[in-house]
Each structure stands twice: as C-alpha cells, then as structure tokens.
Write an enzyme that holds these catalytic residues in place. Structure first.
Site, PDB file in Angstrom:
ATOM      1  CG  ASP A  96      43.035 -29.425  34.504  1.00 39.30           C
ATOM      2  OD1 ASP A  96      42.443 -29.720  33.445  1.00 39.30           O
ATOM      3  OD2 ASP A  96      42.862 -28.352  35.109  1.00 39.30           O
ATOM      4  CB  ALA A  97      45.587 -33.261  30.073  1.00 39.73           C
ATOM      5  CE  LYS A  98      40.257 -27.105  31.872  1.00 37.73           C
ATOM      6  NZ  LYS A  98      41.364 -27.117  32.840  1.00 37.73           N
ATOM      7  NE  ARG A  99      46.708 -33.613  26.485  1.00 35.68           N
ATOM      8  CZ  ARG A  99      47.577 -32.629  26.675  1.00 35.68           C
ATOM      9  NH1 ARG A  99      47.230 -31.373  26.473  1.00 35.68           N
ATOM     10  NH2 ARG A  99      48.802 -32.891  27.066  1.00 35.68           N
ATOM     11  CB  THR A 126      40.161 -32.420  32.622  1.00 35.59           C
ATOM     12  OG1 THR A 126      41.477 -31.975  32.271  1.00 35.59           O
ATOM     13  CG2 THR A 126      39.966 -32.314  34.128  1.00 35.59           C
TER      14      THR A 126
END
Ligand SMILES: O=C(O)c1cc(=O)[nH]c(=O)n1[C@@H]1O[C@H](COP(=O)(O)O)[C@@H](O)[C@H]1O
Length: 279
Positions: A96-99, A126
């Site tokens: 879960d890095a939401k890059r 993510t």
C-alpha cells in the site's frame, strides 16, 4: 514462459483461504498498545508477529508503506524483510504505497514494486490515477510482465474523497466511473479475474457506480472506520464475489497475542463469507 497473472493467483487464494486482506499498519498507538516502543525494534517485532501469525492463512497482507518510511532506511529494511517472509509463507503481498506521478516517474515506482529483481517486489501495489489514468501505463505494463497486480484508487473510504472522485468529467461520467471504465478495459477477456483492481471503500453505503471491472475490488473501511461485513452486499451488489475486504486496526488491535490475531482474522473471514453467500 509468462508468469501466472496476479488475478488468477488472487482468485485461487480467495477461494482457498477466504477473501480477507489484513493491513499491516504499525501505528505508534498500536505499538504502544502492544507494549512495544515506537522505534525500529518495536516496528520489527510488531511486523514479524503479524507476518508469523497470518501469512500462512490469509489471502493478502497489505503493508502500509508510510508506517515503515517514517523510520527511514531502517524502516524500509523491516518492510523488505516482511514482504519476502510473507510471500514465502504463501500470502500475496499488496504494497500500500498509493503512488501516483507523471509517467516517467511512475516508471521508477513500477521498477521499485513491480519488477521481479527489486528488493521491494510485491504481488501488487496501490496507485492513484488522479494524474490521469494514462500516467499509470508504466505500472500497468510492468505488472503484466511480472505477473503482478495494480490496485487503482476509485472511490476511497474517506469522506473527503468524494469532492474529487464524484466530480463530473467532460462526458458526464463521474471521475471515479471514468477510472473504473479504464480498469474494465485493462481487464477485458481475462479469466478468471483481471489483474487490475479498484479500491472502493466499504464505508460508502452504495457505491453509486458500475463496479463490473472484471477485476478485484479492494474494500477498506471495515472495523475502525465503521463498516461491517454485512455492509458489503449493499455497496458492491452483484460484484460482491470479487471483493477483497481489507482490515487493519480491526485485526491488529487483537495483538500481540498470535492466537488473538488469528481468531480476529478467522472471525472476520467467516462473517465476510456469510455476507457474500447470503447476498
Ligand atoms: O488503499 C487502501 O488500502 C485504502 C484506501 C481507502 O480508500 N481507504 C483506506 O483506509 N485505505 C487504507 O486501508 C487501511 C485502513 O485501516 P483500518 O481503518 O485500520 O482498517 C489504511 O492502511 C488505509 O491507508
């Protein structure tokens, strides 16, 4: 030989282990509640305990990168080890890095999480599409090559998300629907499930969008954010069979006791299965 696609590996894991994803979010308050110091040693102990308790039984573990990054390079080292150990124990790891960035920089993020020889290689990551879905192309392409997945934010669980995600695009669709339609195009023809997933909060009540993307639907929000497994059919309708409910604090608060963590995950899995079967 090309690697088995993420969507197929995830479908198999969901069918055999149940659809639950447990988030590894080492909040300072959780470290304290577990009797650990809010330092790298506490982070390491917390993370190791969660991986040992759950990696051999839940379908997906989702470390939230920010909680590791806050300790700098030593936190990243803990994260690297956790990813490798969790994968070795049979869990799929969703980073879960939401890059989200312009395409050329997205290429570097793709190399970090989605290329097989990277120390942080994960089964999926993510990403945020709100720099334009096309900016994600390097990640989508890298994922295909390595048999990994990409989870794209669509309708997030936080109330602030709506002002962007429900805004109307030039052709009248909501921005979220525009992104969901892009995901459906990526997944077209994939069986049993595409490898491009959408993130849709379990807190939404009614998604108010067409979620038939032929891909997994990551559903955070159960537990600490107020949603329950019983809410899933109402939010996801006929797509509920593709939902991967994601719970962090709702499970982690039952540690550090390994049995407590396992019981919480098992109870949630049973409740989710019952909610999906009854829908
Ligand atoms: O992508 C996510 O995982 C995510 C998307 C979203 O819409 N809402 C959301 O809460 N999350 C993540 O899911 C986790 C939720 O944690 P709990 O509320 O403790 O279960 C956190 O790691 C969030 O960053």
């Amino acid at each position: 030989m090309s690697p088995e696609p993420f969507g197929a590996r995830l479908r198999h894991a969901m069918d055999t282990r149940g659809p639950l994803c447990v988030g590894i979010d080492p909040h300072a308050s959780l470290l304290t509640a577990w009797g650990l110091n809010d330092d790298v040693a506490g982070l390491e102990r917390f993370t190791r305990t969660v991986v040992e308790a759950l990696a051999d039984r839940v379908a997906v573990l989702k470390p939230q990168s920010a909680f590791f990054e806050r300790f700098g390079s030593r936190g990243i080292a803990v994260l690297e080890k956790a990813v490798q150990e969790a994968r070795a124990a049979g869990a799929l790891v969703l980073m879960d890095a939401k890059r989200g960035d312009i395409g050329s920089t997205m290429g570097a993020y793709a190399a970090t999480y989605l290329e097989k020889d990277s120390p942080l290689f994960s089964d999926a990551v993510t990403v945020s599409p709100y720099l334009g879905f096309g900016s994600l192309r390097p990640a989508l392409d890298a994922a295909v090559l390595s048999g990994a997945g990409v989870f794209v934010l669509a309708l997030t669980s936080n109330p602030e998300g709506a002002e962007v995600q429900r805004a109307t695009a030039a052709d009248g669709r909501s921005l979220a629907q525009l992104m969901l339609d892009h995901m459906a195009a990526e997944n077209e023809g994939m069986t049993p499930l595409g490898s491009v997933g959408a993130v849709v909060g379990a807190t939404l009540g009614d998604a108010g969008a067409n979620l038939a993307i032929n891909g997994p639907l990551l559903a955070p929000g159960i537990g600490a954010q107020g949603a329950t497994p019983a809410d899933l059919p109402g939010v996801f309708g006929s797509s509920v069979g593709n939902v991967v409910p994601s719970v962090s604090r709702g499970v982690l608060s039952q540690g550090p006791d390994v049995a407590g963590l396992r019981e919480a995950a098992e109870r949630l899995t049973d409740e989710i299965r019952a909610a999906v079967a009854g829908s």
